[in-house]
Design a protein around this motif. Sequence first.
Motif, PDB file in Angstrom:
ATOM      1  N   TRP A  21       0.828  -1.201   0.000  1.00  0.00           N
ATOM      2  CA  TRP A  21       0.000   0.000   0.000  1.00  0.00           C
ATOM      3  C   TRP A  21       0.875   1.269   0.000  1.00  0.00           C
ATOM      4  O   TRP A  21       0.776   2.107  -0.888  1.00  0.00           O
ATOM      5  CB  TRP A  21      -0.931   0.011   1.209  1.00  0.00           C
ATOM      6  CG  TRP A  21      -1.566   1.347   1.461  1.00  0.00           C
ATOM      7  CD1 TRP A  21      -1.244   2.245   2.442  1.00  0.00           C
ATOM      8  CD2 TRP A  21      -2.628   1.957   0.712  1.00  0.00           C
ATOM      9  NE1 TRP A  21      -2.033   3.363   2.355  1.00  0.00           N
ATOM     10  CE2 TRP A  21      -2.894   3.216   1.298  1.00  0.00           C
ATOM     11  CE3 TRP A  21      -3.375   1.562  -0.396  1.00  0.00           C
ATOM     12  CZ2 TRP A  21      -3.868   4.080   0.822  1.00  0.00           C
ATOM     13  CZ3 TRP A  21      -4.353   2.428  -0.877  1.00  0.00           C
ATOM     14  CH2 TRP A  21      -4.591   3.664  -0.274  1.00  0.00           C
ATOM     15  N   GLY A  80      -8.170  -7.237   0.057  1.00  0.00           N
ATOM     16  CA  GLY A  80      -8.658  -5.869  -0.078  1.00  0.00           C
ATOM     17  C   GLY A  80      -7.726  -4.951  -0.855  1.00  0.00           C
ATOM     18  O   GLY A  80      -8.160  -3.925  -1.385  1.00  0.00           O
ATOM     19  N   GLY A  83      -8.538  -3.868  -4.549  1.00  0.00           N
ATOM     20  CA  GLY A  83      -9.431  -2.758  -4.875  1.00  0.00           C
ATOM     21  C   GLY A  83      -8.680  -1.529  -5.364  1.00  0.00           C
ATOM     22  O   GLY A  83      -8.909  -1.055  -6.482  1.00  0.00           O
ATOM     23  N   PRO A  84      -7.741  -0.974  -4.560  1.00  0.00           N
ATOM     24  CA  PRO A  84      -6.951   0.165  -5.046  1.00  0.00           C
ATOM     25  C   PRO A  84      -6.134  -0.170  -6.294  1.00  0.00           C
ATOM     26  O   PRO A  84      -5.923   0.693  -7.151  1.00  0.00           O
ATOM     27  CB  PRO A  84      -6.034   0.483  -3.860  1.00  0.00           C
ATOM     28  CG  PRO A  84      -6.764  -0.034  -2.665  1.00  0.00           C
ATOM     29  CD  PRO A  84      -7.492  -1.257  -3.137  1.00  0.00           C
ATOM     30  N   ALA A  87      -8.511   0.132  -9.319  1.00  0.00           N
ATOM     31  CA  ALA A  87      -9.293   1.364  -9.449  1.00  0.00           C
ATOM     32  C   ALA A  87      -8.877   2.121 -10.709  1.00  0.00           C
ATOM     33  O   ALA A  87      -7.682   2.285 -10.983  1.00  0.00           O
ATOM     34  CB  ALA A  87      -9.098   2.238  -8.217  1.00  0.00           C
ATOM     35  N   THR A  92     -13.563   5.421  -7.677  1.00  0.00           N
ATOM     36  CA  THR A  92     -13.456   4.008  -7.302  1.00  0.00           C
ATOM     37  C   THR A  92     -12.300   3.785  -6.340  1.00  0.00           C
ATOM     38  O   THR A  92     -12.362   2.904  -5.479  1.00  0.00           O
ATOM     39  CB  THR A  92     -13.266   3.132  -8.553  1.00  0.00           C
ATOM     40  OG1 THR A  92     -12.160   3.639  -9.322  1.00  0.00           O
ATOM     41  CG2 THR A  92     -14.511   3.120  -9.403  1.00  0.00           C
ATOM     42  N   LEU A  93     -11.243   4.591  -6.458  1.00  0.00           N
ATOM     43  CA  LEU A  93     -10.124   4.475  -5.524  1.00  0.00           C
ATOM     44  C   LEU A  93     -10.563   4.825  -4.106  1.00  0.00           C
ATOM     45  O   LEU A  93     -10.180   4.161  -3.140  1.00  0.00           O
ATOM     46  CB  LEU A  93      -8.982   5.382  -5.973  1.00  0.00           C
ATOM     47  CG  LEU A  93      -7.683   5.303  -5.164  1.00  0.00           C
ATOM     48  CD1 LEU A  93      -7.071   3.912  -5.242  1.00  0.00           C
ATOM     49  CD2 LEU A  93      -6.687   6.352  -5.643  1.00  0.00           C
ATOM     50  N   SER A  96     -12.729   1.934  -2.667  1.00  0.00           N
ATOM     51  CA  SER A  96     -11.894   0.785  -2.322  1.00  0.00           C
ATOM     52  C   SER A  96     -11.044   1.080  -1.093  1.00  0.00           C
ATOM     53  O   SER A  96     -10.740   0.182  -0.305  1.00  0.00           O
ATOM     54  CB  SER A  96     -11.007   0.390  -3.503  1.00  0.00           C
ATOM     55  OG  SER A  96     -10.085   1.421  -3.816  1.00  0.00           O
ATOM     56  N   VAL A  99     -13.139   0.418   2.105  1.00  0.00           N
ATOM     57  CA  VAL A  99     -13.212  -1.022   2.374  1.00  0.00           C
ATOM     58  C   VAL A  99     -11.893  -1.532   2.913  1.00  0.00           C
ATOM     59  O   VAL A  99     -11.842  -2.286   3.897  1.00  0.00           O
ATOM     60  CB  VAL A  99     -13.609  -1.782   1.093  1.00  0.00           C
ATOM     61  CG1 VAL A  99     -13.571  -3.296   1.331  1.00  0.00           C
ATOM     62  CG2 VAL A  99     -14.992  -1.351   0.618  1.00  0.00           C
ATOM     63  N   LEU A 100     -10.787  -1.125   2.275  1.00  0.00           N
ATOM     64  CA  LEU A 100      -9.469  -1.555   2.740  1.00  0.00           C
ATOM     65  C   LEU A 100      -9.210  -1.064   4.157  1.00  0.00           C
ATOM     66  O   LEU A 100      -8.642  -1.792   4.988  1.00  0.00           O
ATOM     67  CB  LEU A 100      -8.392  -1.028   1.791  1.00  0.00           C
ATOM     68  CG  LEU A 100      -6.958  -1.448   2.098  1.00  0.00           C
ATOM     69  CD1 LEU A 100      -6.799  -2.959   1.980  1.00  0.00           C
ATOM     70  CD2 LEU A 100      -5.971  -0.735   1.172  1.00  0.00           C
TER      71      LEU A 100
END
Length: 398
Positions: A21, A80, A83-84, A87, A92-93, A96, A99-100
């Motif tokens: 991340w 999770g 998701g990023p 995106a 959408t980023l 996500s 959620v992350l």
Amino acid sequence: MTGRGTIMLSYALTGVMNALWGATLPATDARLALGPGLLGWLLMALAAGALVAMPVAGRLAERWTGRRLLRVSAPAAAIGLAGPALADGAGTLMISAVVLGMLFGVLNVALSLQAAAVERALARPVMATVHGTWTLGAVAGGAVVTAALRAGADVRLLMAAGALVLAFALAAVRGVPDPPSRPAAQVVPHGPSAPPRPGLMIMLGVVGAAAFVTEGAATDWAGVHATRVLGADPATGSLVYTVFFVAMTLVRFAGDALRTRLGVVTTIRLCGVTASAGYGLVLAAGLLPSGIGVGCAMAGWALAGAGMAVVWPIVTSLLGAADGAARRLSTVTTISYGGGLVGPALIGYVASAGTLPLALAIPAALALLVATAAPPLLNAVSRTAPSTPSKQPAHTTS
């Protein structure tokens, strides 16, 4: 594998997860042209998800046990990350990231609970070493990310593939045994023999938050500072992140011995002074020529990482030494991690309204706060109840 070995492996793998991340943020920033403002909102979305999930995680741990919560939340958090990675725009980023953040929040509480349980069972300080394996994983993950980006890898593919591998690895880790509940004074002779009063417990969370803001500034903004302020390329930005965690890792593996030798108060004071000096170098880097400035910033982030290395392990250890209750630990974790998540987002807001160097004065001030205000507070927490004789030899902590 022993309970200590299992929790150390879990921490190491989640450190790699953090690198997937944090070390990819400069490349994600470049891919979607986010800028400091949108990066700040992105980090705020992550924080919001985590802050909602953390108090719930404490209740789930009391119902399921920390062991089950960790076994479920660890692979889920890894997944999770996809998701990023996938995106295709800022909207959408952001979704996500929420959620992350929720998944990260549950995972952080589960890890803290199980680490405290293992330390209580062993009856000696191991928290800094356990967290050292997390930073070791973060260093390894950051190095892989840097090498992959330098080789021209697509950041989306890198994050998605890494998320899948980590999910399988974490699912394969056997759960940490839940030690039987025993009076704290009988199993951990190096901490308080009763839970801290609510006021002191909240203040423990504030100290943890100050540490996490300084750490989160490095995770989320060190690379961006290097690229946007000092003119470094994205791969060098990822290297700055790695330097920070190398220093943190080295100090954490020495942290338990350092704490035993110097005591809690002296150790925390030394940590705050070191981190303050590091942030001084980071802030001075922007005034220097580009090449020299990057080197100065790397040295500063290294000192900041060394200084903040054992603050959170000591906070967790002092609270876990009392009774390790899930709700108390989740409350302190929520306050601490909440500060660490909101802080970098606040830095983004200040950076967009002013400059990033100005925004980095925030964690610099908090590092100074740790040096001055945290030592007497932790001394008070460590003495919240009279000690009870133990069959184990006592360890001096303050």
